[in-house]
Design an enzyme around this catalytic site. Sequence first.
Site, PDB file in Angstrom:
ATOM      1  CG  ASP A   1       4.879   0.953   4.984  1.00 23.49           C
ATOM      2  OD1 ASP A   1       5.812   1.774   4.934  1.00 23.49           O
ATOM      3  OD2 ASP A   1       4.821   0.029   5.818  1.00 23.49           O
TER       4      ASP A   1
ATOM      5  N   GLY B   1       0.810  -1.211   0.000  1.00 19.69           N
ATOM      6  CA  GLY B   1       0.000   0.000   0.000  1.00 19.69           C
ATOM      7  C   GLY B   1       0.845   1.264   0.000  1.00 19.69           C
TER       8      GLY B   1
END
Length: 181
Positions: free
Chosen positions: A38, A36
Amino acid sequence: MKTLSSRIEIIQGDITKLDVDAIVNAANSSLLGGGGVDGAIHRAGGSEILEACKKIVSEQGGCQTGEAVITSAGNLLSKFVIHTVGPVWHGGKNGEHDKLASCYINSLQLAVINDCKSIAFPNISTGVYGYPKAQAAQIAVSTVSGFLSKNGEIEKVIFACFDEENYRLVQQQLDVLIMYS
Ligand code: ADP
């Protein structure tokens, strides 16, 4: 001081492209990267961010849900990345609301301490952590606006919504905020 609604912006797009003092990462408690947003932040920012996260892990362990830590931002335009760990949705009766609100407050506090005037948030917990997007949008906007109304240091908060649904839901909450401010 500027009006509250003029200090909050919304965009639909990639948070890693934003030229703000700090971008917030929806990290996991290991701080060692994930998927995602991150993954996108670590890919775009390069290894410096992971090295800084590893240093924090060696000093204090990881990062608890609702807490936040700050690192440099490597190749990104921003000066800092604030890594916060959102709650995993377990039905809503396990403190999810307060933990999600804490993510926003602790990130904003770290931004203030580090002299940031502008900060961008992704829609924390609304990806793999499964937080219902409408509820998360309400918490995000009410928590951020509550903080800004009491703290003048931050001039601009940007909600960087990646997907259309989050964009629409956060925009709805901002419309409510404007109506009552
Ligand atoms: P969490 O584990 O907190 O749910 P995710 O990264 O899975 O974190 O998702 C959080 C939100 O970040 C989701 O709404 C997802 O669409 C969004 N997202 C993914 N990539 C980006 C990006 N590059 N910029 C901004 N938001 C992003």
